[in-house]
Design a protein around this motif. Structure first.
Motif, PDB file in Angstrom:
ATOM      1  N   ASN A 559       0.687  -1.320  -0.047  1.00 45.37           N
ATOM      2  CA  ASN A 559      -0.007  -0.093  -0.029  1.00 45.37           C
ATOM      3  C   ASN A 559       0.953   1.323   0.027  1.00 45.37           C
ATOM      4  N   ARG A 562       2.252   1.951  -3.454  1.00 48.63           N
ATOM      5  CA  ARG A 562       1.134   2.291  -4.437  1.00 48.63           C
ATOM      6  C   ARG A 562       0.711   3.850  -3.849  1.00 48.63           C
ATOM      7  N   SER A 566       1.400   7.308  -6.594  1.00 48.01           N
ATOM      8  CA  SER A 566       0.380   8.007  -6.989  1.00 48.01           C
ATOM      9  C   SER A 566       0.675   9.560  -6.682  1.00 48.01           C
TER      10      SER A 566
END
Length: 590
Positions: A559, A562, A566
């Protein structure tokens, strides 16, 4: 009436011209090292002065401005620009046959190349010294003798160095040169230090420092602090040397005196190494390397060589043109007689233009006022940027020196607890080891954050060095794992990322490698960076145990990757198959 009007206009024009020359000369006489304004602002001042002199055809004023620019760029470590401007200056001095300026030019040019080519520096300075001695130019010789002594000192000819320092000092004292005298004292102090006479060395350095504090000579003050620190280092009084070098460092950074800045970083690294403070020694050595690389690049040396060749070629061409000019002199004499006839007709035409010229002059003044306002705005902006950079450096130093030291103390304290008490339970011992390990990892992450903070931009080359260092540590920690790191030839290693983008890219690679080591038990880990279709593709793959993507929640590590992707508007793909390994692909748009 018409004759009176012409005489008045001529007188006004002549008076304005004389005032402009005086203004240009007064700016060119500014003492470069004593100006307490940012170096970029000093560059702008002398550039503008050169343009103003060129506009009114004042060649000596233009050459003096170029000469001052070469000195400023020399202090900044921009040797190619320094050489370029010094060549412009000497070309005009030789044209005007100004022996004092020619002597000063050769002396300063030789002095500026002392760390790049000592032999050539000696020959160039000797040329300037000979011209000054032949023409009995005391105002030039006082600095020439002093700087020539510095070259002798670098060449380990200490008695000769002291001889020339004393010769220069005698002339300065005779002319009451209050600014120049401290430089002679400093240089004499340096020789005394090399001869092992530390008390006398410290006495002369303090003399120089007190004089420079009165004159607010920033660069001179910074040099004296560094030199006094060196005396304590020679006596192995490391703790006495540290505060003196720290007093010099912010001044040299603010004044953009890169040679002194890199030298201060090197001294601090050496001192902390002697004190076994490896964190601080490593930090200051990294700062020293960064400044050194920016000053002594191969491209700069190549450009300087090319400029010198170009200057020599132009000089020979000018000699040929001079011979042709002598042949054309006789022909010109005949033309002058004809010109006199047409001159009378031209006078009437000039009177007609007079009104237009006065009008045009006013327009030029208005335009000049506008440009000066723009320059003031630009100088204010530059000063703001310098303050922001100083704040970033201060924050990074505080993080490293304060938080880094506190974390190191925590690790040491935990280790002392573990080995100081024999009756600690296994569970508590394991907990203390975990805290120590976590704190060590925090120190590494703090260093990475400081590394990113100190850079406005990060290139693939910077990332390659940082990632290689991380993989080397990982290889030591896991000897059974084979690591491969490759950057394809199609990748432009000089591509610029912001510090935020560079840090996130580095953290994603770091997280993927850590996951492969901790959870996948991989025997092979490969990091590949390629350029495809206006995109950069970073792939981290392993042959570990893998996981079932459908039945996996992802965990904090995946996570986090990611989220970082982003944050920099990049795409990330994570593919894994049980018992066949995992691959993490990061796609960044150029």
């Amino acid at each position: 009436m018409l004759r009176f009007l012409l005489v008045c206009c001529f007188f006004i024009s002549f008076q304005n011209h004389a005032q402009n020359r005086q203004k240009i000369d007064s700016i060119n006489k500014l003492y470069v090292q004593g100006l307490n304004i940012p170096q970029d602002s000093i560059v702008a001042i002398f550039k503008k002065n050169a343009e103003r002199a060129n506009r009114i055809k004042y060649e000596k004023g233009e050459a003096d401005a170029y000469f001052q620019l070469s000195l400023v760029y020399g202090y900044q470590g921009k040797y190619d620009l320094s050489t370029e401007n010094s060549i412009k200056a000497i070309a005009i001095y030789e044209k005007l046959n100004l022996m004092d300026r020619i002597a000063d030019f050769y002396a300063e040019s030789g002095y500026s190349m002392k760390y790049n080519d000592l032999e050539k520096a000696m020959k160039t300075m000797q040329k300037g010294k000979a011209i000054a001695e032949q023409n009995k130019l005391d105002t030039i010789l006082k600095d020439v003798y002093n700087n020539y002594g510095v070259l002798k000192e670098i060449n380990q000819e200490l008695d000769s160095a002291l001889y020339y320092f004393e010769k220069g000092l005698a002339i300065k004292q005779r002319h009451n040169d209050t600014i120049g005298i401290p430089y002679s004292w400093s240089n004499m102090a340096g020789v005394y230090g090399l001869q092992g006479n530390f008390e006398k060395s410290r006495e002369f350095f303090n003399r120089s420092l007190n004089q420079r504090l009165l004159w607010a000579d920033s660069l001179g003050i910074a040099e004296n602090y560094t030199q006094l620190g060196e005396v304590f280092m020679a006596e192995e009084k490391w703790n006495n040397a540290i505060p003196l070098v720290h007093q010099s460092l912010p001044i040299s950074i603010k004044k953009q005196y890169k040679n002194l800045t890199q030298y201060n970083y090197k001294l601090l690294s050496d001192i902390y190494k002697k004190l076994n403070n490896t964190d601080s020694a490593l930090y200051y050595f990294e700062q020293y390397s960064a400044v050194k690389d920016s000053v002594h690049s191969i491209k700069v040396k190549e450009k300087i060589a090319a400029l010198n060749v170009e200057y020599e070629t132009k000089k020979k061409q000018n000699e040929i043109l001079k011979q042709r000019a002598q042949l054309a002199e006789k022909d010109l004499e005949v033309r002058r007689k004809n010109t006199f006839i047409f001159g009378s007709l031209g006078l009437a035409f000039l009177l007609g233009l007079l009104g237009y010229l006065l009008y045009n002059q006013q327009k030029l003044k208005n335009r000049q006022f506008q440009k000066e306002a723009e320059l003031k705005s630009a100088l204010a902006k530059i000063e703001t940027q310098n303050k922001l950079q100083e704040q970033r450096l201060r924050i990074s130093r505080d993080l490293h020196d304060n938080i880094g030291a506190q974390l190191t103390f925590i690790i040491s304290s935990i280790d002392n607890l573990k080995f100081g008490f024999t009756d600690i339970s296994e569970k508590l011992g394991n907990k203390l080891s975990a805290i120590s390990s976590f704190t060590s990892q925090t120190i590494y992450e703090l260093r990475d954050t400081i590394w990113a903070m100190n850079k406005e931009h990060i290139t693939f080359e910077d990332l390659q060095a940082r990632i290689s260092n991380f993989i080397e540590h990982a290889r030591i920690a896991s000897e059974k794992t084979n690591f491969t790191f490759e950057i394809a030839s199609t990748v432009n290693k000089n591509h610029l990322f912001t510090s935020v983008e560079g840090m996130n890219i580095y953290r994603i690679i770091q997280e993927a490698v850590n996951n492969a080591l901790k959870y996948a038990e991989a025997s092979e880990i490969k990091v590949l960076i390629e350029a495809k279709d206006e995109k950069f593709v970073l792939k981290i793959s392993d042959n570990g145990t893998g996981f079932d993507e459908k039945n996996s929640s992802g965990g904090n590590g995946l996570n986090n990757m990611r989220k970082r992707a982003s944050d920099i508007n990049a795409d990330i793909k994570i593919a894994s198959t049980p018992e066949k390994g995992t691959s993490v692909t990061l796609i960044i748009k150029k």
